[in-house]
Design an enzyme around this catalytic site. Structure first.
Site, PDB file in Angstrom:
ATOM      1  N   HIS A 119       2.642  -5.489  -8.634  1.00 15.71           N
ATOM      2  CA  HIS A 119       1.843  -4.380  -9.165  1.00 15.71           C
ATOM      3  C   HIS A 119       2.191  -4.080 -10.621  1.00 15.71           C
ATOM      4  O   HIS A 119       1.350  -3.633 -11.387  1.00 15.71           O
ATOM      5  CB  HIS A 119       1.989  -3.143  -8.279  1.00 15.71           C
ATOM      6  CG  HIS A 119       1.365  -3.308  -6.921  1.00 15.71           C
ATOM      7  ND1 HIS A 119       2.044  -3.823  -5.854  1.00 15.71           N
ATOM      8  CD2 HIS A 119       0.101  -3.073  -6.479  1.00 15.71           C
ATOM      9  CE1 HIS A 119       1.235  -3.876  -4.798  1.00 15.71           C
ATOM     10  NE2 HIS A 119       0.048  -3.427  -5.139  1.00 15.71           N
ATOM     11  N   PHE A 270      -6.724  -2.281   1.346  1.00 17.94           N
ATOM     12  CA  PHE A 270      -6.320  -3.231   0.300  1.00 17.94           C
ATOM     13  C   PHE A 270      -7.514  -3.785  -0.482  1.00 17.94           C
ATOM     14  O   PHE A 270      -7.480  -3.879  -1.693  1.00 17.94           O
ATOM     15  CB  PHE A 270      -5.583  -4.435   0.896  1.00 17.94           C
ATOM     16  CG  PHE A 270      -4.190  -4.148   1.373  1.00 17.94           C
ATOM     17  CD1 PHE A 270      -3.366  -3.280   0.681  1.00 17.94           C
ATOM     18  CD2 PHE A 270      -3.693  -4.781   2.507  1.00 17.94           C
ATOM     19  CE1 PHE A 270      -2.062  -3.038   1.112  1.00 17.94           C
ATOM     20  CE2 PHE A 270      -2.400  -4.548   2.947  1.00 17.94           C
ATOM     21  CZ  PHE A 270      -1.584  -3.684   2.253  1.00 17.94           C
TER      22      PHE A 270
HETATM   23 CU1  C2O Z   1      -1.211  -3.067  -3.580  1.00 18.33          CU
HETATM   24 CU2  C2O Z   1      -0.892   0.520  -3.466  1.00 18.33          CU
HETATM   25  O1  C2O Z   1      -1.172  -1.264  -2.932  1.00 18.33           O
END
Ligand code: C2O
Length: 352
Positions: A119, A270
């Protein structure tokens, strides 16, 4: 062995789960030659991008961010433009809904130690793309400061109908400044605002301090080449990261009762989470927790396992060039060219 970058040639149809499975296409445009995609080198910057807390920004900042996001949405006219808003949201789907394979397994970046680095890189490029669309090389995403009492509600800039930052597919309870429940898994808790804030701070103390004294507990379980998906999530991924998704998305309704069928879109699933602009602010704060956790000291350091450090992802940058990136190059956000505007962390001393 480390997780290699997903092979774009073999990207296939993804699956929306959590209810009857539905096929969904979310592969990115394929680079001409996957094998010669180069390694990314962090460009030199003269000034750090400073990510501000979303509840504190100026009208001028909000206007800029709205403009950048609407420019990104306009790029959706070409559905294969990797910089389009939908393509950017599809990145999350591809890495999380079984579009990619790794060996004889499906690739899944959640519920494992790839959660934080994946992320971080994702937001890094998203932020650069927004900045380049408005010619502002220091543009920085706002973070949803849900760990501070003044940020424990949907940031108002996202709650303006008609704005590029608005998403109609949210639970109506998120509107008009309702205090968030950071432990939300679907059941509304009847309590007052003060009690909710207290619960949230206690929960932050537990997830950041009591339950995460060492790296694997914070980052999540090892995930290597050929690993089965979902070996185990770290404390913050589990709570409050997932509750914030569920709290924001539409009320789940997967059977044919008398509510509109939903898989929790957008934030609560997701495949669709990246279609809500607040996703990127939610994850900016998750990312900020990585820095805050390391700042607590002691054994709170990055993992040193080479399979983690050498795992790779694939992204397009703001010039539409494809790159492979390594986990080892994202450990220090300042070296990547961004940092967070400081904000007090009252959970730090919020012992039960
Ligand atoms: Cu990839 Cu908050 O999820």
């Amino acid at each position: 062995a480390p997780v290699p970058p997903p092979d774009q040639k073999s990207c296939g149809t993804a699956t929306i789960t959590d209810g009857p499975a539905v096929p969904y296409s979310c592969c990115p445009p394929k680079p001409d030659d996957m094998d010669s995609v180069p390694y990314y080198k962090i460009p030199r910057m003269s000034k750090l991008r400073k990510r501000p807390p979303a509840q504190d920004v100026s009208e001028e900042y909000i206007a800029k961010y709205q403009l950048a996001t609407s420019k990104m949405r306009e790029l959706d006219k070409d559905p294969f433009d990797p910089l389009g808003f939908k393509q950017q949201a599809n990145i999350h789907c591809a890495y999380c809904n079984d579009a990619y394979t790794m060996g004889d397994q499906k690739l899944q970046v959640h519920e494992s130690w790839l959660f934080f680095p994946f992320h971080r890189w994702y937001l890094y490029f998203y932020e650069r793309i927004l900045g380049s669309l408005i010619d502002d090389p220091t543009f920085a995403l706002p973070y949803w400061n849900w760990d501070h009492p003044s940020g424990m509600r949907l940031p108002p800039m996202f709650d303006v109908e008609g704005s590029s930052l608005y998403d109609a597919r949210r639970n109506p309870h998120v509107r008009n400044g309702t205090i968030i429940d950071l432990g939300f898994f679907g059941d509304e808790v009847k309590t007052n605002e003060i009690q909710m804030i207290t619960n949230n701070l206690l929960l932050m103390y537990r997830q950041m301090i009591t339950n995460a004294p060492c790296p694997l507990l914070f980052f999540g379980e090892p995930y290597r080449f050929g690993s089965k998906p979902n070996p185990g999530q770290g404390t913050i991924e589990n709570i409050p990261h997932t509750p914030v998704h569920i709290w924001t998305g539409t009320v789940r309704c997967t059977d044919l009762g008398n509510c509109v069928p939903s898989y929790g879109e957008d934030m609560g699933n997701f495949y669709s989470a990246g279609l809500d602009p607040v996703f990127y602010s939610h994850h900016a704060n998750v990312d900020r927790m990585w820095n805050e956790w390391k700042a607590l000291g002691g054994k709170r350091r990055d993992l040193t396992d080479n399979d983690w450090l050498n795992s790779e992802f694939f992204f397009y940058d703001e010039n539409r060039d494809p790159w492979r990136v390594k986990v080892r190059d994202c450990l220090d956000s300042k070296k990547m060219g961004y940092d967070y505007e400081p904000k007090a962390t009252p959970w730090r001393n919020f012992k039960p």
